[in-house]
Design a protein around this motif. Structure first.
Motif, PDB file in Angstrom:
ATOM      1  N   LEU A 332     -11.742 -80.491 -26.077  1.00 40.21           N
ATOM      2  CA  LEU A 332     -12.422 -80.678 -24.739  1.00 40.21           C
ATOM      3  C   LEU A 332     -13.740 -80.641 -25.046  1.00 40.21           C
ATOM      4  CD1 LEU A 332     -10.839 -78.778 -22.092  1.00 40.21           C
ATOM      5  CD2 LEU A 332     -13.153 -78.727 -22.244  1.00 40.21           C
ATOM      6  N   LEU A 333     -14.254 -81.828 -24.146  1.00 36.06           N
ATOM      7  CA  LEU A 333     -15.566 -81.940 -23.975  1.00 36.06           C
ATOM      8  C   LEU A 333     -16.044 -81.849 -22.520  1.00 36.06           C
ATOM      9  CD1 LEU A 333     -14.716 -84.277 -26.594  1.00 36.06           C
ATOM     10  CD2 LEU A 333     -17.313 -84.207 -26.869  1.00 36.06           C
ATOM     11  N   CYS A 334     -16.774 -80.797 -22.255  1.00 37.10           N
ATOM     12  CA  CYS A 334     -17.038 -80.655 -20.830  1.00 37.10           C
ATOM     13  C   CYS A 334     -18.675 -80.734 -20.674  1.00 37.10           C
ATOM     14  CB  CYS A 334     -16.856 -79.143 -20.447  1.00 37.10           C
ATOM     15  SG  CYS A 334     -17.975 -77.947 -21.068  1.00 37.10           S
ATOM     16  N   ASP A 335     -18.999 -81.217 -19.529  1.00 32.03           N
ATOM     17  CA  ASP A 335     -20.506 -81.419 -19.189  1.00 32.03           C
ATOM     18  C   ASP A 335     -21.038 -79.839 -18.869  1.00 32.03           C
ATOM     19  OD1 ASP A 335     -21.361 -84.177 -19.282  1.00 32.03           O
ATOM     20  OD2 ASP A 335     -19.738 -84.362 -17.600  1.00 32.03           O
ATOM     21  N   ALA A 336     -22.279 -79.960 -19.214  1.00 25.53           N
ATOM     22  CA  ALA A 336     -22.928 -78.514 -18.989  1.00 25.53           C
ATOM     23  C   ALA A 336     -23.580 -78.811 -17.649  1.00 25.53           C
ATOM     24  CB  ALA A 336     -23.956 -78.069 -20.026  1.00 25.53           C
ATOM     25  N   SER A 337     -23.773 -79.994 -17.004  1.00 22.82           N
ATOM     26  CA  SER A 337     -24.257 -80.400 -15.776  1.00 22.82           C
ATOM     27  C   SER A 337     -23.690 -81.390 -15.041  1.00 22.82           C
ATOM     28  CB  SER A 337     -25.865 -80.366 -15.825  1.00 22.82           C
ATOM     29  OG  SER A 337     -26.265 -81.299 -17.005  1.00 22.82           O
ATOM     30  N   SER A 338     -24.018 -81.710 -13.957  1.00 23.62           N
ATOM     31  CA  SER A 338     -23.395 -82.969 -13.625  1.00 23.62           C
ATOM     32  C   SER A 338     -24.065 -84.357 -14.374  1.00 23.62           C
ATOM     33  CB  SER A 338     -23.791 -83.249 -12.059  1.00 23.62           C
ATOM     34  OG  SER A 338     -25.085 -82.842 -11.916  1.00 23.62           O
ATOM     35  N   GLY A 339     -23.055 -85.183 -14.366  1.00 24.24           N
ATOM     36  CA  GLY A 339     -23.721 -86.400 -15.281  1.00 24.24           C
ATOM     37  C   GLY A 339     -22.679 -86.837 -16.018  1.00 24.24           C
ATOM     38  N   SER A 340     -22.781 -88.042 -16.739  1.00 18.81           N
ATOM     39  CA  SER A 340     -21.871 -88.687 -17.438  1.00 18.81           C
ATOM     40  C   SER A 340     -22.169 -88.599 -18.908  1.00 18.81           C
ATOM     41  CB  SER A 340     -21.788 -90.247 -17.212  1.00 18.81           C
ATOM     42  OG  SER A 340     -23.348 -90.676 -17.303  1.00 18.81           O
ATOM     43  N   ALA A 341     -22.678 -87.634 -19.346  1.00 20.00           N
ATOM     44  CA  ALA A 341     -23.109 -87.162 -20.733  1.00 20.00           C
ATOM     45  C   ALA A 341     -21.766 -87.070 -21.511  1.00 20.00           C
ATOM     46  CB  ALA A 341     -24.025 -86.143 -21.006  1.00 20.00           C
ATOM     47  N   ALA A 342     -21.061 -86.169 -21.020  1.00 21.42           N
ATOM     48  CA  ALA A 342     -19.922 -85.868 -21.831  1.00 21.42           C
ATOM     49  C   ALA A 342     -18.916 -86.897 -21.896  1.00 21.42           C
ATOM     50  CB  ALA A 342     -19.035 -84.637 -21.049  1.00 21.42           C
ATOM     51  N   GLY A 343     -18.723 -87.839 -20.830  1.00 23.47           N
ATOM     52  CA  GLY A 343     -17.851 -89.122 -20.940  1.00 23.47           C
ATOM     53  C   GLY A 343     -18.523 -90.075 -22.040  1.00 23.47           C
ATOM     54  N   PHE A 344     -19.620 -90.090 -22.289  1.00 22.75           N
ATOM     55  CA  PHE A 344     -20.332 -90.927 -23.173  1.00 22.75           C
ATOM     56  C   PHE A 344     -19.986 -90.351 -24.489  1.00 22.75           C
ATOM     57  CE2 PHE A 344     -24.235 -91.867 -25.970  1.00 22.75           C
ATOM     58  CZ  PHE A 344     -24.180 -93.328 -25.876  1.00 22.75           C
ATOM     59  N   VAL A 345     -20.435 -89.085 -24.816  1.00 22.57           N
ATOM     60  CA  VAL A 345     -19.933 -88.383 -26.171  1.00 22.57           C
ATOM     61  C   VAL A 345     -18.485 -88.591 -26.248  1.00 22.57           C
ATOM     62  CG1 VAL A 345     -20.252 -86.418 -27.273  1.00 22.57           C
ATOM     63  CG2 VAL A 345     -22.125 -87.157 -25.891  1.00 22.57           C
ATOM     64  N   ALA A 346     -17.902 -88.209 -25.676  1.00 16.48           N
ATOM     65  CA  ALA A 346     -16.199 -88.110 -25.604  1.00 16.48           C
ATOM     66  C   ALA A 346     -15.819 -89.641 -26.116  1.00 16.48           C
ATOM     67  CB  ALA A 346     -15.735 -87.568 -24.432  1.00 16.48           C
ATOM     68  N   ALA A 347     -16.091 -90.579 -25.389  1.00 19.86           N
ATOM     69  CA  ALA A 347     -15.909 -92.067 -25.614  1.00 19.86           C
ATOM     70  C   ALA A 347     -16.163 -92.378 -27.248  1.00 19.86           C
ATOM     71  CB  ALA A 347     -16.242 -92.923 -24.672  1.00 19.86           C
ATOM     72  N   ASN A 348     -17.574 -92.279 -27.685  1.00 14.50           N
ATOM     73  CA  ASN A 348     -17.974 -92.542 -28.782  1.00 14.50           C
ATOM     74  C   ASN A 348     -17.491 -91.788 -29.845  1.00 14.50           C
ATOM     75  OD1 ASN A 348     -19.983 -94.743 -28.571  1.00 14.50           O
ATOM     76  ND2 ASN A 348     -20.305 -93.778 -26.707  1.00 14.50           N
ATOM     77  N   LEU A 349     -17.145 -90.501 -29.654  1.00 16.39           N
ATOM     78  CA  LEU A 349     -16.713 -89.563 -30.604  1.00 16.39           C
ATOM     79  C   LEU A 349     -15.001 -90.153 -30.658  1.00 16.39           C
ATOM     80  CD1 LEU A 349     -16.815 -87.124 -32.500  1.00 16.39           C
ATOM     81  CD2 LEU A 349     -16.347 -85.891 -30.473  1.00 16.39           C
ATOM     82  N   ALA A 350     -14.531 -90.353 -29.832  1.00 18.32           N
ATOM     83  CA  ALA A 350     -13.024 -90.886 -29.964  1.00 18.32           C
ATOM     84  C   ALA A 350     -12.890 -92.241 -30.782  1.00 18.32           C
ATOM     85  CB  ALA A 350     -12.362 -91.082 -28.304  1.00 18.32           C
ATOM     86  N   ALA A 351     -13.947 -93.035 -30.345  1.00 17.82           N
ATOM     87  CA  ALA A 351     -14.100 -94.265 -31.202  1.00 17.82           C
ATOM     88  C   ALA A 351     -14.422 -93.930 -32.838  1.00 17.82           C
ATOM     89  CB  ALA A 351     -15.128 -95.278 -30.618  1.00 17.82           C
ATOM     90  N   ALA A 352     -14.965 -92.964 -32.925  1.00 17.99           N
ATOM     91  CA  ALA A 352     -15.397 -92.570 -34.484  1.00 17.99           C
ATOM     92  C   ALA A 352     -14.280 -91.961 -34.998  1.00 17.99           C
ATOM     93  CB  ALA A 352     -16.572 -91.434 -34.578  1.00 17.99           C
ATOM     94  N   TYR A 353     -13.366 -91.318 -34.285  1.00 12.38           N
ATOM     95  CA  TYR A 353     -11.831 -90.910 -34.728  1.00 12.38           C
ATOM     96  C   TYR A 353     -10.879 -91.837 -34.941  1.00 12.38           C
ATOM     97  CZ  TYR A 353     -12.652 -85.972 -34.226  1.00 12.38           C
ATOM     98  OH  TYR A 353     -12.728 -84.666 -34.424  1.00 12.38           O
ATOM     99  N   ALA A 354     -11.117 -93.054 -33.863  1.00 15.88           N
ATOM    100  CA  ALA A 354     -10.317 -94.273 -34.185  1.00 15.88           C
ATOM    101  C   ALA A 354     -10.536 -95.118 -35.387  1.00 15.88           C
ATOM    102  CB  ALA A 354     -10.195 -95.058 -32.892  1.00 15.88           C
ATOM    103  N   ARG A 355     -11.799 -95.348 -35.906  1.00 13.12           N
ATOM    104  CA  ARG A 355     -12.202 -96.145 -36.828  1.00 13.12           C
ATOM    105  C   ARG A 355     -11.673 -95.731 -38.355  1.00 13.12           C
ATOM    106  NH1 ARG A 355     -17.402 -95.984 -33.898  1.00 13.12           N
ATOM    107  NH2 ARG A 355     -17.486 -97.722 -32.735  1.00 13.12           N
ATOM    108  N   THR A 356     -11.317 -94.231 -38.419  1.00  7.70           N
ATOM    109  CA  THR A 356     -10.594 -93.672 -39.480  1.00  7.70           C
ATOM    110  C   THR A 356      -9.344 -94.117 -39.674  1.00  7.70           C
ATOM    111  OG1 THR A 356     -10.016 -91.666 -38.513  1.00  7.70           O
ATOM    112  CG2 THR A 356     -11.969 -91.748 -39.452  1.00  7.70           C
ATOM    113  N   GLY A 357      -8.714 -94.878 -38.444  1.00  4.55           N
ATOM    114  CA  GLY A 357      -7.297 -95.387 -38.790  1.00  4.55           C
ATOM    115  C   GLY A 357      -6.510 -94.596 -37.929  1.00  4.55           C
ATOM    116  N   GLN A 358      -6.703 -93.484 -37.375  1.00  4.90           N
ATOM    117  CA  GLN A 358      -5.992 -92.289 -36.683  1.00  4.90           C
ATOM    118  C   GLN A 358      -5.712 -92.631 -35.399  1.00  4.90           C
ATOM    119  OE1 GLN A 358      -8.292 -88.905 -37.747  1.00  4.90           O
ATOM    120  NE2 GLN A 358      -6.712 -88.170 -39.049  1.00  4.90           N
ATOM    121  N   GLN A 359      -4.507 -92.327 -34.642  1.00  5.16           N
ATOM    122  CA  GLN A 359      -4.353 -92.549 -33.363  1.00  5.16           C
ATOM    123  C   GLN A 359      -5.126 -91.444 -32.472  1.00  5.16           C
ATOM    124  OE1 GLN A 359      -2.538 -95.319 -32.199  1.00  5.16           O
ATOM    125  NE2 GLN A 359      -2.167 -95.929 -34.370  1.00  5.16           N
TER     126      GLN A 359
END
Length: 617
Positions: A332-359
């Motif tokens: 779970l990645l949550c924002d500490a304040s209003s904004g889109s920082a958590a979405g940006f980090v979550a999307a790119n971290l998920a892409a980093a996981y996906a690049r290893t071949g995992q679902q």
């Protein structure tokens, strides 16, 4: 329970880069203060009256008993003589020479004396409103000092001469008396011999006194001389415009530094990773660059992608295994304040996981999430809101990210911003996704705003708080941390994300219109997503044993993607009236309603109720 995250002070103290950082952030304060200080110095120069200064140089010679010739190596204490120059006695003499009616104290205040080192010279300066007054004052004080010193020395000399002369007169009288006694006494008598001895002694004394008196009578008193008379000043000595401008600039910069430091201390916004650990005690997992121009899923060669790849490696080795064997990890990645920082980090971290071949599955519970913009996934009926309404199963609502087939996204859709999401239904969706995916990442708003963030925190394997550079405040991080600590959520640490561009800021959700939305008819014609776009590769077959504590198990196993009900089976009609808040048929915790259900009496409004036993097309 007491918080284990206690802020610790840095034993090294503030470093130079920290000072340079807040000076760089508050540069406009320093610039404004410097300009104001310079303007103040210029204003002072304009309002000050012009003053002129003239200086007279004096060579001071020693004077005293025996004269200066008797002791040519004698030196004068010039520090003492400088105080004599500025005495009231010299000031009164100078006032007479100047023929001035100004009080003596004011004249003395206008005079100053400088003593050059290793010399017998006094520099007497006088400041006045006009050049002539300055010249006259300097010369008058110098001459008055010499006159006073000459008069004092002459008086001392006259006193010594008078004393010697009186002693000679007395000895001469005694000598005359002794000579008379010697003449009256018989020859070779004792009285005659004593008188003659007294006569010789007095004669010697008179001779000695005459030897001392002779130099004093011929000595001329020389207290010193003026070696450089006061010139007529050709320019004012004050105000010194250069000095005033420099002083104003220095005072302004000093005031600006103090003001910038005070404002920086009062500003609790997080600007670097050290601020998080120092102020809140929360461990810092990753500090990304402070600025970024791209807000999408970045390529693998991007600096931020490489940093998140290293974070992925750390999480793979530090995040504990799932509570139930055969299931993927929930992060779970949550924002500490209003904004889109958590979405940006979550999307790119998920892409980093996906690049290893995992679902990998990525979903967001934020109504104003920018996950659609970041991942490039088009939003339709395939959203979390549709899954909660049972318009589509969770696995069918997933949409692949272009260019990353292993990454599927479940966008929030038209979630209500002012309605609490059903936690039991969300947990059932997460259980279904974790059974099919190696990693499930959830983006939520700050737990102080989104209640489901705190509720989901205790059911996931790890929680990461995402702060945004220059926007998140340390108090908001502490508040989020306190919310998670109340439910013993496994908070790993914080990630400091870049400052998101204004174009990436989440838009304020538009008010939802209470408009009935009919449920789609089963069958291929209902617009069901194709197998190609929604197919999810199976992971590991879940264990037949029940889920461990804290994991909600689906009521029935999810059907394969693309499977639909026979068209002959009609869906039972919805009850006419409000949908009950508590579920009873499947043992679920709750039913989630939006504002669209408030005015619906025929059951056609939206109702966010998860029924895993019902499979829609």
């Amino acid at each position: 329970m007491p918080s284990p995250h206690l802020a610790e002070s840095d034993s090294d103290g503030p470093v130079l880069m920290a000072y340079l950082g807040w000076l760089r952030r508050r540069w406009w304060i320093l610039l404004l203060a410097a300009l104001l200080g310079t303007a103040g110095g210029l204003a002072v120069s304009q309002v000050q009256q012009a003053r002129y200064t003239s200086t007279t140089s004096l060579l001071v010679r020693p004077v005293g008993a025996g004269g200066g010739d008797s002791n040519p190596n004698a030196k004068v204490n010039l520090d003492t003589e400088a105080q004599v120059v500025r005495s009231l006695v010299v000031g009164e003499r100078a006032r007479v020479l100047m023929k001035s009616s100004t009080p003596v104290s004011e004249l003395v205040d206008s005079a100053s004396v400088n003593v050059p080192p290793n010399s017998q010279v006094l520099q007497v300066s006088y400041e006045a409103d006009s050049p002539k007054q300055a010249q006259a004052g300097s010369h008058a004080f110098a001459q008055a000092y010499l006159d006073l010193r000459r008069a004092t020395a002459q008086a001392s000399l006259d006193s010594q001469v008078k004393s010697l002369q009186q002693q000679i007169t007395e000895f001469t009288r005694q000598l005359t008396a002794a000579a008379g006694k010697a003449a009256a006494a018989p020859a070779n008598s004792v009285e005659r011999k004593r008188a003659e001895a007294d006569q010789n002694l007095l004669t010697n004394n008179i001779t000695s006194l005459n030897n001392r008196l002779s130099p004093l009578l011929s000595e001329a008193v020389d207290p010193g001389e003026i070696i450089s008379d006061a010139p007529l000043p050709d320019s004012p000595s004050s105000p010194n415009r250069t000095l005033n401008l420099a002083s104003g600039l220095g005072a302004g910069l000093l005031l600006g530094i103090v003001l910038a430091m005070v404002l920086d201390r009062l500003d609790t916004r997080v600007r670097r990773g050290r601020d998080i650990s120092d102020r809140t005690g929360l461990p810092l997992l990753l500090e990304l660059p402070q600025k970024t121009s791209a807000v999408g899923v970045l390529p693998a060669t991007h600096k931020i992608s490489r940093e998140l790849g290293r974070l992925r490696n750390v999480l793979l080795s530090t995040v504990p295994p799932p509570r139930e064997a055969g299931r993927g990890r929930l992060l779970l990645l949550c924002d500490a304040s209003s904004g889109s920082a958590a979405g940006f980090v979550a999307a790119n971290l998920a892409a980093a996981y996906a690049r290893t071949g995992q679902q990998v599955a990525l979903l967001s519970t934020k109504p104003d999430s920018t996950l659609t913009t970041i991942t490039g996934v088009t939003e339709g009926r395939h959203s979390l809101a549709a899954v909660l309404r049972r318009d589509v199963p969770a696995l069918k609502a997933l949409t692949p990210v272009p260019g990353l087939g292993q990454l599927r996204v479940l966008v929030p859709g038209d979630l209500e911003a002012d309605v609490e999401l059903p936690v039991a239904a969300l947990l059932e969706i997460l259980s279904e996704l974790s059974a099919r995916f190696d990693h499930v990442l959830i983006e939520t708003a700050q737990p102080t705003v989104a209640v489901e963030a705190q509720a989901l925190g205790r059911h996931v394997d790890a929680v990461i708080v995402v702060a945004e550079t220059g926007r998140t405040r340390s108090g908001e991080i502490s508040a989020a941390l306190q919310q998670f600590e109340q439910v013993d959520a496994p908070v790993l640490g914080a990630v400091l994300a870049p400052r998101m561009p204004a174009s990436a800021a989440p838009a304020k959700p538009a008010p939802t219109v209470a408009k009935p939305r009919p449920r789609p008819s089963p069958g291929p014609s209902a617009g069901a997503p194709s197998v190609e776009s929604t197919m999810v590769l199976p992971r590991m077959t879940p264990s037949p044993t029940g889920a461990s504590a804290g994991t909600v198990k689906p009521a029935t196993a999810p059907k394969p993607a693309g499977q639909v009900k026979p068209t002959g089976q009609a869906k039972p009609p919805a009850p006419a009236g409000p949908v009950p808040v508590t579920g009873s048929g499947h043992g679920h915790g709750s039913t989630y309603r939006s504002r669209g259900d408030a005015g619906s009496v025929d059951g056609s409004g939206r109702s966010y109720a998860l029924d895993s036993g019902e499979d829609l097309g």
